[in-house]
Design a protein around this motif. Sequence first.
Motif, PDB file in Angstrom:
ATOM      1  N   GLY A  41       0.735  -5.464 -10.301  1.00  0.00           N
ATOM      2  CA  GLY A  41       0.280  -5.177 -11.666  1.00  0.00           C
ATOM      3  C   GLY A  41       0.741  -3.812 -12.133  1.00  0.00           C
ATOM      4  O   GLY A  41       1.146  -3.642 -13.291  1.00  0.00           O
ATOM      5  N   GLY A  42       0.690  -2.813 -11.242  1.00  0.00           N
ATOM      6  CA  GLY A  42       1.155  -1.486 -11.606  1.00  0.00           C
ATOM      7  C   GLY A  42       2.653  -1.414 -11.794  1.00  0.00           C
ATOM      8  O   GLY A  42       3.150  -0.583 -12.555  1.00  0.00           O
ATOM      9  N   LEU A  43       3.388  -2.286 -11.103  1.00  0.00           N
ATOM     10  CA  LEU A  43       4.845  -2.305 -11.230  1.00  0.00           C
ATOM     11  C   LEU A  43       5.296  -3.009 -12.503  1.00  0.00           C
ATOM     12  O   LEU A  43       6.203  -2.536 -13.201  1.00  0.00           O
ATOM     13  CB  LEU A  43       5.455  -3.002 -10.008  1.00  0.00           C
ATOM     14  CG  LEU A  43       6.982  -3.215 -10.024  1.00  0.00           C
ATOM     15  CD1 LEU A  43       7.698  -1.877  -9.957  1.00  0.00           C
ATOM     16  CD2 LEU A  43       7.412  -4.119  -8.877  1.00  0.00           C
ATOM     17  N   LEU A  44       4.665  -4.137 -12.811  1.00  0.00           N
ATOM     18  CA  LEU A  44       5.144  -4.993 -13.895  1.00  0.00           C
ATOM     19  C   LEU A  44       4.453  -4.747 -15.232  1.00  0.00           C
ATOM     20  O   LEU A  44       5.051  -4.988 -16.290  1.00  0.00           O
ATOM     21  CB  LEU A  44       4.960  -6.468 -13.507  1.00  0.00           C
ATOM     22  CG  LEU A  44       5.694  -6.942 -12.253  1.00  0.00           C
ATOM     23  CD1 LEU A  44       5.306  -8.378 -11.933  1.00  0.00           C
ATOM     24  CD2 LEU A  44       7.206  -6.823 -12.445  1.00  0.00           C
ATOM     25  N   PHE A  45       3.195  -4.298 -15.198  1.00  0.00           N
ATOM     26  CA  PHE A  45       2.413  -4.230 -16.429  1.00  0.00           C
ATOM     27  C   PHE A  45       1.844  -2.832 -16.644  1.00  0.00           C
ATOM     28  O   PHE A  45       1.725  -2.045 -15.709  1.00  0.00           O
ATOM     29  CB  PHE A  45       1.262  -5.240 -16.384  1.00  0.00           C
ATOM     30  CG  PHE A  45       1.691  -6.639 -16.023  1.00  0.00           C
ATOM     31  CD1 PHE A  45       2.405  -7.416 -16.928  1.00  0.00           C
ATOM     32  CD2 PHE A  45       1.399  -7.173 -14.780  1.00  0.00           C
ATOM     33  CE1 PHE A  45       2.818  -8.690 -16.585  1.00  0.00           C
ATOM     34  CE2 PHE A  45       1.790  -8.450 -14.430  1.00  0.00           C
ATOM     35  CZ  PHE A  45       2.506  -9.210 -15.335  1.00  0.00           C
ATOM     36  N   SER A  46       1.482  -2.549 -17.894  1.00  0.00           N
ATOM     37  CA  SER A  46       0.811  -1.286 -18.202  1.00  0.00           C
ATOM     38  C   SER A  46      -0.565  -1.266 -17.551  1.00  0.00           C
ATOM     39  O   SER A  46      -1.161  -2.321 -17.307  1.00  0.00           O
ATOM     40  CB  SER A  46       0.661  -1.126 -19.721  1.00  0.00           C
ATOM     41  OG  SER A  46       1.920  -1.022 -20.346  1.00  0.00           O
ATOM     42  N   PRO A  47      -1.091  -0.071 -17.266  1.00  0.00           N
ATOM     43  CA  PRO A  47      -2.433   0.010 -16.679  1.00  0.00           C
ATOM     44  C   PRO A  47      -3.458  -0.670 -17.581  1.00  0.00           C
ATOM     45  O   PRO A  47      -3.341  -0.629 -18.809  1.00  0.00           O
ATOM     46  CB  PRO A  47      -2.694   1.520 -16.591  1.00  0.00           C
ATOM     47  CG  PRO A  47      -1.342   2.148 -16.600  1.00  0.00           C
ATOM     48  CD  PRO A  47      -0.487   1.253 -17.455  1.00  0.00           C
TER      49      PRO A  47
ATOM     50  N   LEU B 163       0.820  -1.211   0.000  1.00  0.00           N
ATOM     51  CA  LEU B 163       0.000   0.000   0.000  1.00  0.00           C
ATOM     52  C   LEU B 163       0.855   1.262   0.000  1.00  0.00           C
ATOM     53  O   LEU B 163       0.490   2.276  -0.611  1.00  0.00           O
ATOM     54  CB  LEU B 163      -0.930  -0.002   1.210  1.00  0.00           C
ATOM     55  CG  LEU B 163      -2.071  -1.032   1.182  1.00  0.00           C
ATOM     56  CD1 LEU B 163      -2.804  -1.051   2.516  1.00  0.00           C
ATOM     57  CD2 LEU B 163      -3.041  -0.736   0.049  1.00  0.00           C
ATOM     58  N   ILE B 164       2.013   1.208   0.671  1.00  0.00           N
ATOM     59  CA  ILE B 164       2.862   2.389   0.769  1.00  0.00           C
ATOM     60  C   ILE B 164       3.763   2.547  -0.453  1.00  0.00           C
ATOM     61  O   ILE B 164       3.871   3.635  -1.033  1.00  0.00           O
ATOM     62  CB  ILE B 164       3.719   2.321   2.053  1.00  0.00           C
ATOM     63  CG1 ILE B 164       2.815   2.379   3.293  1.00  0.00           C
ATOM     64  CG2 ILE B 164       4.731   3.468   2.089  1.00  0.00           C
ATOM     65  CD1 ILE B 164       3.534   2.085   4.591  1.00  0.00           C
ATOM     66  N   VAL B 165       4.401   1.459  -0.866  1.00  0.00           N
ATOM     67  CA  VAL B 165       5.400   1.526  -1.929  1.00  0.00           C
ATOM     68  C   VAL B 165       4.797   1.237  -3.302  1.00  0.00           C
ATOM     69  O   VAL B 165       5.189   1.844  -4.309  1.00  0.00           O
ATOM     70  CB  VAL B 165       6.560   0.541  -1.636  1.00  0.00           C
ATOM     71  CG1 VAL B 165       7.618   0.613  -2.731  1.00  0.00           C
ATOM     72  CG2 VAL B 165       7.180   0.854  -0.283  1.00  0.00           C
ATOM     73  N   LEU B 166       3.839   0.311  -3.349  1.00  0.00           N
ATOM     74  CA  LEU B 166       3.231  -0.081  -4.621  1.00  0.00           C
ATOM     75  C   LEU B 166       1.716   0.074  -4.532  1.00  0.00           C
ATOM     76  O   LEU B 166       0.979  -0.911  -4.441  1.00  0.00           O
ATOM     77  CB  LEU B 166       3.579  -1.541  -4.957  1.00  0.00           C
ATOM     78  CG  LEU B 166       5.061  -1.897  -5.103  1.00  0.00           C
ATOM     79  CD1 LEU B 166       5.221  -3.400  -5.249  1.00  0.00           C
ATOM     80  CD2 LEU B 166       5.655  -1.178  -6.297  1.00  0.00           C
TER      81      LEU B 166
END
Length: 618
Positions: free
Chosen positions: A327-333, A319-322
Motif C-alpha cells: 500500500g505504501g509503495l503503490l498508493f498514497s497514505p 519489513l526491510i524494503v517496504l
Amino acid sequence: MMDTTPQDGMRHCGAVSTLRGRLTRAVMHPATLLVLVAVLLGAPAVSSTATIQILAFALVSTIFAQSLLVLTGLAGQISLGHAAFFGMGAYGSALLTKTLGLSLLLSIPAATVAGALAAYLLSFPAGRVREVYLAMMTLGFGQIFFEVAREWTSLTGGVSGFSGIPSASLRTLSVLGMNLDEGDFFRVLVVVAAGVLIFVRNLSQSRFGRALCAIHHSEYAAGSVGIARGRARQFAYAISGGLAGLAGVFYAHLVGYIGPDSFGISRSVEVLVISIVGGLLSSAGQVVSAVFFAFLPERLQAFAEYQYIVYGLILAFSLIVLPKGLGGLLFSPPRFVRPRALRDAGRRHAEGARPLPGEEGAESLSVRDVTMRFGGLTALDSVSLEIRAGHITGLVGPNGSGKSTLVNVISGIYKPTGGTIALGSRDVTGLADYQMASHGVVRTFQDPRLIPHFTVRENLMLGAHRSLGYSWIEAALALPGARAAEVRELERCNAILALLELEGIADAVVESLPYGHRRMAELGRMLLAEPRILMLDEPAAGLTDVEMVRLATVITRLKGMGLSLLLIEHHMDFLASLVDDVVVLDSGRIIYRGDMKGMRENAEVIGAYLGDEAAGHA
C-alpha cells in the motif's frame, strides 16, 4: 556517467508521490470501484471454476485482513490468535445451518456477533497487558480455541472435522429457496467484501478511526482530548472480532468442510503476513496482498513443504524494503478525514461555525490541599492554588519540584492521595483524564504528542472527538448526521488553523514539520477540544525567538477570549509579559505566590530556583 543533484532526487520523489496520488484517486474513485465490482460480478461467466475459487479465497482473506487493519493498524493491538475469531464464525455458521437448519441469512449475523462478542470479552484482560505480553496472551487464546475445537468432538467433530456444511461447491447451499452455485456464491462474496471495505474506510475516516490511532500512539494524549481508552480498545476488539467471524462464515460455506487445523497458529500468522505485506493501514494494499497470497500456493505446489519458509522470506523482505507494505509503495497514505466533508467545510461560510474556545463562558479551577505520594515519596505536599477565569497563572520551579505532577493530578492522569479539586462549584477530584477533558480541563505535554502520520488538520480533529458525538453505526454507514457533524467541526478546525496561522500547512504530514509547527498543532488540538481550563506544559521549550513571539500573541488572544490558563515555563522573560500571577513550587510545596516582580525579589525563590538570574535582573 551522469551526475545527479539533490534537486533531481526531489523531483524524482515528487514524481513518484504524484504518480501514487493519481493511482490512489483512480482506484478509490467511486466509479472505479463500481466498475471493479461489476467486472468481478461478471467473472464467473468467463473464468474457470478454479480461478473463481482462488478469487473467492482472496476475498475471504481480504475480509479477514480488514479485521487486523482495525485492531492492529488503527488501534495498535497485536494479535497472534486471530484465527480463533475466524474459527468461531466458521463453526458457528456451520452448526446453525447444518445442525439447526437455519438459513444463511440468519447464520451470517449470528456467527459475526459471536466473533465480536468473544473479542469484546477478550479485550478486558488484553487491556491490562502491552506489547510482547499482549502477543503472548492472544496466542494463548488462539491455542485454547484450537484445543477446544479438537477435543469437543460432539460439537465440532474433533480431529475428524465438521463435514457436510452447506456449500456452493457441493450445490447444497440455498438462500430463500434458491440454490447457489459457485458463481452465485462468489457474487455474494464480492458484494460483502466491497461492503466491508467501505465500512472500514468510513470508520477510519471518522472520530472512531482517529481515536483508535490516538490510543495507538499516545494513550495519555488520547485521554487529554476526552477519548476513553478502555472503551475505544474494546470497540476495536469487537469490530475486529466481528469481521474475522464474518470471514470465517464465508470460508466454511466456501469449502464445505472445516477442522481444527484450519484455525491454528498458521492461520493467524498467514493473515498477519497478508496484512503486513499489504500495509497495515492500507485497505487497497491488503486487497493486492490477499490476491497475491491466494495465487501464490498454486505457483509453489512443487515446493509445498517450503511454503511457509517462502512466506517468511516475503515478510522479511517487506519489513526491510517496504515497511509500509504494498500500500505504501503503490498508493498514497490513507487519510483520516473524509475528502467530501473537507470540501464542504471549505465552501461553507465560517459564520455557521460553532464559537471558538472561551466564547461560551469562563470558569475557574481550585486546588485545595492536594497531596500526591508515590510509595514513600511525597511529590506534592498540601498544594493549593486557583486558576482564575480569564486569567493566566504561571507555575514555575526547579526540575523535580512537582510541576508536572500537579498538572497530571489536575488533568486526571494521577488520582491525588489527598485534597480536593473543584471546577467552579463542581467537585472533580479523582476523575479520569478523559472525564476531566469532558468538563473542559485540557492540557498539552512537554513534548508534542501528535500522531506522526496524520496531517496537521487530522491531528486537530482529534480534539473534536467529544463534540462530534455520532455513533459508530452512523460513522460506518456515513449517515447524514455523521457527515454534517464532521463538516461542522471541520469549520471550527479551519477557524482555529487561521487563529494559529497554520492554514498553509494544514494538510502537511506532522512528521515532516519542524518542532515549532508541531507545538502550535498540539495547541490547536487542545483548542478544538473546547477547553475552559487550558494547561500548557513548557510551551516555549525548543522554540525560536520568532516562534515565542508568535506563541505569546496566541496566548494573549486566548486570554482575551475568556480562557483560564495555567502556564508552566522556565523562560522567565516569556512569562513576564503574559501572566497575571505566578506560583512557585519547590520539593512539592508552594514557596511563593504573587506577581513576577515580587517573585524575583523573594529570597526563598532566589535561593531555590532563580539564583544568578535574579541577580541579573537586579
